[in-house]
Design an enzyme around this catalytic site. Structure first.
Site, PDB file in Angstrom:
ATOM      1  N   PHE A  65       8.951  53.826  48.927  1.00 42.39           N
ATOM      2  CA  PHE A  65       8.708  52.413  48.649  1.00 42.39           C
ATOM      3  C   PHE A  65       7.403  52.010  49.349  1.00 42.39           C
ATOM      4  CE2 PHE A  65       9.645  47.964  48.039  1.00 42.39           C
ATOM      5  CZ  PHE A  65      10.535  47.957  46.969  1.00 42.39           C
ATOM      6  N   HIS A  74      15.682  53.938  52.951  1.00 38.27           N
ATOM      7  CA  HIS A  74      15.700  53.589  51.532  1.00 38.27           C
ATOM      8  C   HIS A  74      14.863  54.572  50.714  1.00 38.27           C
ATOM      9  CE1 HIS A  74      17.772  49.806  52.457  1.00 38.27           C
ATOM     10  NE2 HIS A  74      17.080  49.899  53.581  1.00 38.27           N
ATOM     11  N   HIS A  86      19.918  56.151  47.569  1.00 40.27           N
ATOM     12  CA  HIS A  86      20.427  55.556  48.803  1.00 40.27           C
ATOM     13  C   HIS A  86      21.364  54.380  48.524  1.00 40.27           C
ATOM     14  CE1 HIS A  86      16.919  53.056  47.762  1.00 40.27           C
ATOM     15  NE2 HIS A  86      17.573  52.069  48.383  1.00 40.27           N
ATOM     16  N   ASP A 127      22.334  50.550  49.842  1.00 34.02           N
ATOM     17  CA  ASP A 127      21.927  49.384  50.624  1.00 34.02           C
ATOM     18  C   ASP A 127      23.136  48.817  51.355  1.00 34.02           C
ATOM     19  OD1 ASP A 127      19.328  49.501  49.737  1.00 34.02           O
ATOM     20  OD2 ASP A 127      19.426  47.684  48.508  1.00 34.02           O
ATOM     21  N   HIS A 174      20.574  44.794  55.151  1.00 27.96           N
ATOM     22  CA  HIS A 174      19.216  45.031  54.632  1.00 27.96           C
ATOM     23  C   HIS A 174      18.530  43.715  54.260  1.00 27.96           C
ATOM     24  CE1 HIS A 174      15.894  46.912  52.649  1.00 27.96           C
ATOM     25  NE2 HIS A 174      16.343  46.754  51.418  1.00 27.96           N
ATOM     26  N   HIS A 189      19.704  41.156  44.652  1.00 34.74           N
ATOM     27  CA  HIS A 189      20.413  41.645  45.836  1.00 34.74           C
ATOM     28  C   HIS A 189      21.408  40.595  46.338  1.00 34.74           C
ATOM     29  CE1 HIS A 189      17.233  44.749  46.297  1.00 34.74           C
ATOM     30  NE2 HIS A 189      18.087  45.380  47.081  1.00 34.74           N
ATOM     31  N   GLU A 230      20.901  52.743  44.758  1.00 34.93           N
ATOM     32  CA  GLU A 230      19.603  52.714  44.075  1.00 34.93           C
ATOM     33  C   GLU A 230      18.996  54.114  43.980  1.00 34.93           C
ATOM     34  OE1 GLU A 230      18.228  48.189  45.334  1.00 34.93           O
ATOM     35  OE2 GLU A 230      17.857  49.833  46.736  1.00 34.93           O
TER      36      GLU A 230
END
Length: 212
Positions: free
Chosen positions: A18, A48, A52, A54, A58, A159, A171
């Protein structure tokens, strides 16, 4: 015996991360030729990275951390749904899950699985999917994109909508080669104390008679 299908991204030193996150790195700290007995490796990465889970912490300071999550949500029957013709993905695109009685839903979107490249654009998930999923008894949503919100989002509307409706998030799944249908899922996060997420090894096993 029916074989398990690995739907997790392999962790490699050239995989995409990311933007702004710590990239994945693995190396041997000690080699067998040095220790006389064993190889010992070490790794660094954002939590992440790759496939993974969440944790609510987070995106919510008061949310549960990953070690506090209910593991039962990450193990059991899961419905893989093809939404690759939809963008944005709305509640109307998920009508086929109505009445299925499945608490885990995995979305195969139009984004090709490419662990070595972070996408310039991702299919969008409308926050309105959250109350619809809750109505259907869903408490785990998995996606084959890096995030349920745009990469540059600060509000993280989807989210938060999923969180308000009691739905956990997976994700960066790999679903390009998976047919729609009902499978057995295992995608358990690590018990990292106080953490905001965790890598998972996500696998599916077909359930005879359940594939579309």
């Amino acid at each position: 015996m029916t074989k398990w299908i690995d739907i997790s991204q392999p962790l490699t030193n050239d995989m995409a991360s990311f933007p702004g996150d710590a990239p994945f790195s693995f190396e041997l700290t000690y080699k067998k030729e040095e220790t006389g007995s064993v190889n010992v490796g070490q790794m660094t990465a954002s939590l992440h990275t790759g496939t993974h889970a969440d944790a609510p912490f987070h995106y919510d300071e008061d949310g549960q951390t990953i070690d506090q999550m209910d593991l039962n949500r990450y193990i059991g029957k899961a419905l893989v749904v093809d939404v690759s013709n939809s963008n944005p993905i709305t509640a109307a695109d998920l009508e086929e899950i109505t009445g299925k009685g499945i608490s885990r839903v995995l979305l195969h979107t139009s984004l090709p699985n490419n662990p070595k490249r972070f996408p310039d654009h991702m299919p969008a998930l409308d926050p309105d999917i959250a109350p619809f999923l809750k109505e259907q008894g869903v408490d785990l949503l998995g996606v084959d994109i890096p995030s349920v919100d745009p990469a540059d989002s600060k509000d993280l509307d989807t989210h938060h909508a999923l969180y308000r409706n009691g739905i956990n998030i997976l994700e960066n799944l790999m679903l390009d080669q998976v047919r729609p249908g009902i499978y057995e899922l295992i995608a358990v996060p690590l018990a990292i104390h106080g953490a905001d997420g965790s890598p998972v090894r996500a696998v599916l096993r077909p359930i005879p008679g359940e594939e579309d």
